[in-house]
Scaffold this motif. Structure first.
Motif, PDB file in Angstrom:
ATOM      1  N   VAL A   1      -1.329  -2.442  -1.633  1.00  0.00           N
ATOM      2  CA  VAL A   1      -1.778  -1.648  -0.478  1.00  0.00           C
ATOM      3  C   VAL A   1      -2.981  -0.797  -0.860  1.00  0.00           C
ATOM      4  O   VAL A   1      -4.001  -0.778  -0.154  1.00  0.00           O
ATOM      5  N   SER A   2      -2.885  -0.065  -1.955  1.00  0.00           N
ATOM      6  CA  SER A   2      -3.969   0.819  -2.367  1.00  0.00           C
ATOM      7  C   SER A   2      -5.251   0.045  -2.659  1.00  0.00           C
ATOM      8  O   SER A   2      -6.355   0.525  -2.372  1.00  0.00           O
ATOM      9  N   ALA A   3      -5.121  -1.155  -3.223  1.00  0.00           N
ATOM     10  CA  ALA A   3      -6.296  -1.946  -3.582  1.00  0.00           C
ATOM     11  C   ALA A   3      -6.974  -2.570  -2.369  1.00  0.00           C
ATOM     12  O   ALA A   3      -8.198  -2.716  -2.342  1.00  0.00           O
ATOM     13  N   THR A   4      -6.191  -2.939  -1.350  1.00  0.00           N
ATOM     14  CA  THR A   4      -6.742  -3.699  -0.233  1.00  0.00           C
ATOM     15  C   THR A   4      -7.053  -2.864   0.996  1.00  0.00           C
ATOM     16  O   THR A   4      -7.780  -3.316   1.886  1.00  0.00           O
ATOM     17  N   LEU A   5      -6.523  -1.647   1.084  1.00  0.00           N
ATOM     18  CA  LEU A   5      -6.672  -0.861   2.306  1.00  0.00           C
ATOM     19  C   LEU A   5      -8.129  -0.558   2.673  1.00  0.00           C
ATOM     20  O   LEU A   5      -8.460  -0.523   3.868  1.00  0.00           O
TER      21      LEU A   5
END
Length: 487
Positions: free
Chosen positions: A129-133
Motif C-alpha cells: 500500500v505504502s509503495a503504490t499509493l
C-alpha cells in the motif's frame, strides 16, 4: 408541547440527518459522533477513519487549501491491509529470495533486457500500500476533482433561494467533504486490493517505484490454494513474471509515463452525472442507506463514456495488451523447464481477464477497468516477432516509443514482420500505407513549390502568363524621364 420535550435520542433519522447537515454547513463539527456519520452516509467506512474526516472538516473554513487530503486514503488503506497483523516470516522470505534468484538467471536466457538494480523482495500488504499509493493518487485525482465539483454544483442547484448566500460560503467546505470522502473510499478500495494482488505487476500498470519488484506472501498462498500445483513451481513462475514486468518498465523509461498519461487522459474525461446525483439526493432516506451505497459501488453516478473516452480506453487496452503479451512470451520461454508452467500461465491469464472484487470496485470508483482484453492476440504477435528476428530484435522494439508495435500490428503482424526481417538483412523496409502517404505528401509539397516558383517568375497574380519585356523595350534606368523612348 410533545415535540419541545423530546430529547436528542428521540429524533427521527430524517431529523438527525438535517441536524447533521446544519452543523456541517455552519462549520461546527465538534462533538459529531463518527459512528453516527458512518451510519448516515451508508458507506460502511470505519468510524476511526471518519474521525479523521471530521478533523479535516474542522479546519476547512480556516484554511485556503481546497485540494484532496490523500493522507485519509493512506490511513484507510493501511487500516485494512494491516488488519490480519501478519508479517513476512523468515521462511517465506528465504523461499521467495531463492525463487527470485533462479528466475533472474532464467530471464537472462529469455530476454536481453538487463536485470534490476535492486533485488526483488517479499513485502507485506501494508508495504505494498505504502509503495503504490502515490500512483493511485495520481490516477484518481481527476475523478476526485470532478466529484468535488459536482457536489458543490448540486448543492447550489438544490438549495432554496434564501440559502444561496450560505451555500456560496460553504462551497469550499463541500469541496473538502467531497474530496475527503472520495479519498477515504479510494483508500478502502486500495486496502481491499492489497488483500488480492500477488505481485507488484498484477494490475498491469507500473505501481511500484522504478526498478522494484515484489511478491506478497500473504496472498501467494490464496492464489495457489485450488490449483493443486507445487508451491515451489508457483513461486518460480510468479517470480519470473514479476521480474519480467519490472525489467521492462525499468528498461523502457518512457513506458511508465506513457501508461500513466493514457490512464489520466481517460480519467480527465470523467464527469459525474449531476442529474443522477440530484435525483438520488432528492429521495435519499437516511434510514435506508443501501441505495446510496449501491450507487457508489456500481458506478451509477458516472455517466456513459463519451466517444473521446471510448477512444482513450481502446488505446489504453491495446497498450496494456502489448505490454502483457510481451511479459507472457518472455515468461513462457524462461519457465520452459517447469512442468506446470502452462497450467499456471492459463490461471494467470484467466485471473487477469476476470479481475477480483477489489479491482471491480476500483473500476466502479474511477470508471476504468484495467484489463488487457487482447492479451492473447498480443502474445501471438510477440511470438511471431521472436521467431522472425530473435530475442534481441524483439526486445529492441522497446528502445523508443516509435518502434513499439501498434494496435494494427496486433491485428495483422505481417507488415511488422516484413519491416523487421528486411531491417535484419540490411535491406530497405518495404513501404507501408504510412510511407506511401508521406511520400505523396512530400511530392505534393515539392510540386507546389515548383508551381509557386513558376508563378513568381512568369505569371501574373491571376495565373495568366505575364508578357516579358525585351531589352529594347525596357526603359534605360540611367535615362531621364523625358529621354525615355515610347513603347
Amino acid at each position: 408541547m410533545a415535540d419541545e420535550n423530546r430529547g436528542p435520542d428521540d429524533r427521527s433519522p430524517e431529523e438527525e440527518f438535517q441536524e447533521l447537515m446544519r452543523r456541517l454547513m455552519s462549520g461546527d463539527t465538534s462533538g459529531i459522533d463518527p459512528e453516527q456519520l458512518s451510519r448516515l452516509s451508508g458507506m460502511q467506512i470505519d468510524p476511526a477513519m471518519l474521525q479523521q474526516v471530521m478533523n479535516q472538516l474542522q479546519g476547512a473554513f480556516a484554511g485556503s487549501d481546497e485540494g484532496v487530503d490523500w493522507s485519509l486514503a493512506e490511513r484507510q488503506a493501511l487500516h485494512i491491509a494491516n488488519q490480519d497483523g501478519l508479517g513476512v516470516t523468515t521462511g517465506q522470505r528465504t523461499d521467495l529470495d531463492q525463487a527470485f534468484t533462479l528466475a533472474g538467471l532464467w530471464l537472462g536466457e529469455a530476454t536481453t533486457i538487463p536485470d534490476l538494480p535492486r533485488p526483488a523482495r517479499a513485502v507485506t500488504r501494508g508495504a505494498w500500500v505504502s509503495a503504490t499509493l502515490p500512483v493511485w493518487q495520481e490516477l484518481a485525482e481527476p475523478v476526485a476533482t470532478s466529484i468535488a465539483d459536482a457536489l458543490t454544483a448540486a448543492l447550489g442547484q438544490q438549495a432554496p433561494e434564501d440559502m444561496q448566500e450560505m451555500i456560496a460560503g460553504a462551497g469550499r467546505l463541500m469541496r473538502t467533504v467531497g474530496g475527503s470522502l472520495f479519498a477515504t473510499q479510494l483508500g478502502h478500495v486500495v486496502g481491499r486490493l492489497s488483500t488480492e494482488v500477488v505481485g507488484g505487476g498484477d494490475v498491469g500498470i507500473p505501481l511500484m517505484p522504478d526498478g522494484d519488484a515484489a511478491i506478497l506472501p500473504q496472498n501467494f498462498a490464496d492464489f495457489g490454494r485450488d490449483l493443486e500445483i507445487p508451491e515451489d513451481q508457483l513461486a518460480l513462475y510468479l517470480a519470473t513474471r514479476e521480474l519480467a514486468h519490472a525489467r521492462l518498465f525499468r528498461h523502457a523509461r518512457w513506458l511508465r509515463l506513457h501508461v500513466i498519461s493514457q490512464v489520466r487522459d481517460f480519467a480527465h474525461g470523467i464527469r459525474v452525472d449531476t442529474a443522477a446525483l440530484e435525483d438520488l439526493a432528492s429521495r435519499f432516506d437516511p434510514s435506508q442507506p443501501e441505495e446510496l451505497r449501491g450507487a457508489l459501488e456500481s458506478g451509477a453516478l458516472l455517466p456513459e463514456r463519451s466517444e473521446e473516452q471510448t477512444a482513450a480506453l481502446t488505446r489504453l487496452e491495446n497498450l496494456l495488451a502489448t505490454i502483457e503479451g510481451w511479459v507472457d512470451v518472455v515468461t513462457e520461454d524462461a519457465t520452459a523447464r517447469l512442468p506446470a508452467a502452462a497450467r499456471i500461465a492459463e490461471a494467470v491469464r484467466r485471473r487477469r481477464a476476470v479481475g477480483g472484487p477489489a479491482e471491480q470496485a476500483l473500476g466502479s470508483l474511477v470508471g476504468l477497468e484495467l484489463r488487457p482484453r487482447r492479451m492473447r492476440e498480443a502474445a501471438a504477435m510477440w511470438r511471431q516477432v521472436t521467431e522472425a528476428v530473435g530475442v534481441e530484435g524483439r526486445d529492441a522494439l522497446w528502445d523508443y516509443p516509435d518502434l513499439m508495435p501498434s494496435a494494427e500490428d496486433i491485428d495483422d503482424p505481417a507488415a511488422l514482420l516484413s519491416r523487421l526481417t528486411a531491417a535484419s538483412r540490411g535491406e530497405a523496409a518495404p513501404a507501408d500505407a504510412m510511407d506511401d502517404a508521406l511520400a505523396q505528401l512530400l511530392a505534393e509539397e515539392a510540386e507546389g513549390g515548383r508551381a509557386a516558383g513558376t508563378a513568381d517568375e512568369g505569371t501574373d497574380a491571376d495565373g495568366s502568363a505575364a508578357p516579358r519585356e525585351s531589352s529594347d523595350e525596357r526603359p534605360d534606368d540611367d535615362a531621364a524621364p523625358g529621354d525615355q523612348r515610347p513603347v
